[in-house]
Design a protein around this motif. Structure first.
Motif, mmCIF file in Angstrom:
data_model
loop_
_atom_site.group_PDB
_atom_site.id
_atom_site.type_symbol
_atom_site.label_atom_id
_atom_site.label_comp_id
_atom_site.label_asym_id
_atom_site.label_seq_id
_atom_site.Cartn_x
_atom_site.Cartn_y
_atom_site.Cartn_z
ATOM 1 N N LYS A 1 6.911 -13.657 -1.496
ATOM 2 C CA LYS A 1 5.697 -12.895 -1.662
ATOM 3 C C LYS A 1 5.827 -11.562 -0.945
ATOM 4 N N ALA A 2 5.122 -10.562 -1.477
ATOM 5 C CA ALA A 2 5.154 -9.236 -0.873
ATOM 6 C C ALA A 2 3.727 -8.710 -0.731
ATOM 7 N N THR A 3 3.559 -7.799 0.215
ATOM 8 C CA THR A 3 2.258 -7.224 0.535
ATOM 9 C C THR A 3 2.326 -5.709 0.455
ATOM 10 N N VAL A 4 1.280 -5.089 -0.110
ATOM 11 C CA VAL A 4 1.178 -3.633 -0.084
ATOM 12 C C VAL A 4 0.695 -3.257 1.310
ATOM 13 N N GLU A 5 1.513 -2.516 2.033
ATOM 14 C CA GLU A 5 1.213 -2.117 3.402
ATOM 15 C C GLU A 5 0.495 -0.765 3.419
ATOM 16 N N ARG A 6 0.231 -0.225 4.579
ATOM 17 C CA ARG A 6 -0.474 1.047 4.761
ATOM 18 C C ARG A 6 0.243 2.163 4.006
ATOM 19 N N GLN A 7 -0.533 2.945 3.245
ATOM 20 C CA GLN A 7 0.002 4.030 2.433
ATOM 21 C C GLN A 7 -0.325 5.380 3.063
ATOM 22 N N VAL A 29 4.414 -9.208 -5.664
ATOM 23 C CA VAL A 29 3.357 -8.589 -4.863
ATOM 24 C C VAL A 29 2.067 -9.363 -5.098
ATOM 25 N N THR A 30 1.558 -9.986 -4.029
ATOM 26 C CA THR A 30 0.365 -10.822 -4.140
ATOM 27 C C THR A 30 -0.819 -10.300 -3.330
ATOM 28 N N THR A 31 -0.571 -9.386 -2.396
ATOM 29 C CA THR A 31 -1.622 -8.971 -1.469
ATOM 30 C C THR A 31 -1.652 -7.463 -1.276
ATOM 31 N N ILE A 32 -2.867 -6.910 -1.271
ATOM 32 C CA ILE A 32 -3.098 -5.543 -0.803
ATOM 33 C C ILE A 32 -3.732 -5.734 0.567
ATOM 34 N N ARG A 33 -3.017 -5.395 1.609
ATOM 35 C CA ARG A 33 -3.459 -5.737 2.964
ATOM 36 C C ARG A 33 -4.687 -4.944 3.389
ATOM 37 N N SER A 34 -5.322 -5.389 4.435
ATOM 38 C CA SER A 34 -6.477 -4.698 4.994
ATOM 39 C C SER A 34 -6.116 -3.248 5.327
ATOM 40 N N SER A 35 -6.983 -2.334 4.932
ATOM 41 C CA SER A 35 -6.846 -0.895 5.199
ATOM 42 C C SER A 35 -5.614 -0.252 4.562
ATOM 43 N N VAL A 46 -5.622 3.935 -9.250
ATOM 44 C CA VAL A 46 -4.803 2.823 -8.777
ATOM 45 C C VAL A 46 -4.786 1.753 -9.860
ATOM 46 N N THR A 47 -3.613 1.165 -10.068
ATOM 47 C CA THR A 47 -3.468 0.053 -10.995
ATOM 48 C C THR A 47 -3.096 -1.176 -10.191
ATOM 49 N N ILE A 48 -3.896 -2.228 -10.329
ATOM 50 C CA ILE A 48 -3.650 -3.481 -9.622
ATOM 51 C C ILE A 48 -3.088 -4.475 -10.635
ATOM 52 N N PRO A 49 -1.881 -4.981 -10.401
ATOM 53 C CA PRO A 49 -1.272 -5.904 -11.368
ATOM 54 C C PRO A 49 -1.845 -7.313 -11.271
ATOM 55 N N ASN A 50 -1.582 -8.106 -12.284
ATOM 56 C CA ASN A 50 -2.051 -9.492 -12.345
ATOM 57 C C ASN A 50 -1.431 -10.385 -11.274
ATOM 58 N N SER A 51 -0.400 -9.937 -10.612
ATOM 59 C CA SER A 51 0.222 -10.750 -9.556
ATOM 60 C C SER A 51 -0.597 -10.745 -8.267
ATOM 61 N N VAL A 52 -1.468 -9.763 -8.099
ATOM 62 C CA VAL A 52 -2.254 -9.650 -6.868
ATOM 63 C C VAL A 52 -3.367 -10.690 -6.870
ATOM 64 N N THR A 53 -3.448 -11.458 -5.776
ATOM 65 C CA THR A 53 -4.482 -12.479 -5.626
ATOM 66 C C THR A 53 -5.465 -12.149 -4.509
ATOM 67 N N SER A 54 -5.109 -11.204 -3.642
ATOM 68 C CA SER A 54 -5.945 -10.916 -2.481
ATOM 69 C C SER A 54 -5.993 -9.414 -2.191
ATOM 70 N N ILE A 55 -7.220 -8.914 -1.955
ATOM 71 C CA ILE A 55 -7.436 -7.528 -1.528
ATOM 72 C C ILE A 55 -8.102 -7.606 -0.162
ATOM 73 N N GLY A 56 -7.477 -7.012 0.841
ATOM 74 C CA GLY A 56 -7.936 -7.150 2.216
ATOM 75 C C GLY A 56 -9.166 -6.328 2.567
#
Length: 132
Positions: A1-7, A29-35, A46-56
């Motif tokens: 699993k992978a997480t989108v980190e701070r941009q 990629v399953t998570t867009i992390r907090s902040s 922004v495009t959020i793919p179907n693999s993402v299950t959690s938005i922080g």
């Protein structure tokens, strides 16, 4: 699993990929992390793919340039204040109503929400569900 980190705050558009490769391994990629995109004021798309299950929590806090985001059915949890202070935002959700795993404060700024977004097109325009 992978997480989108701070941009970077300078980011203007992003297409989050479903899979990334790192050191020869592929991760979903399953998570867009907090902040993760907090105060990215120039982020317009922004495009959020179907693999993402959690938005922080506060994931898109203060993205004042963000005008629309589509949340796929795959997203089962969203933290509080996820879209706080996104003053120009319309939120499109594939879900018919707020899933139980989403914080009741996920959209506490009261931005417009279109539930049942279908991704079906007629005459070049997207046909969406009803507005909240």
């Amino acid at each position: 699993k992978a997480t989108v980190e701070r941009q970077s705050r300078a980011i203007t558009t992003t297409n989050i990929k479903e899979k990334i490769s790192y050191k020869g391994n592929e991760y979903t990629v399953t998570t867009i992390r907090s902040s993760a995109f907090s105060v990215c004021e120039n982020l317009a798309s922004v495009t959020i793919p179907n693999s993402v299950t959690s938005i922080g929590t506060s994931a898109f806090f203060g993205c004042t340039g963000l005008t629309s985001v589509t949340i796929p059915n795959s997203v089962t949890t969203i933290g509080f204040y996820a879209f706080q202070s996104c003053d120009s935002l319309t939120i499109y959700c594939e879900a018919q109503s707020r899933p139980s795993g989403w914080s009741s404060f996920w959209n506490n700024s009261g931005r417009p929400v279109v539930w049942g977004h279908t991704h079906s097109y007629a005459d070049g325009k997207c046909i969406c569900g009803k507005a909240e």
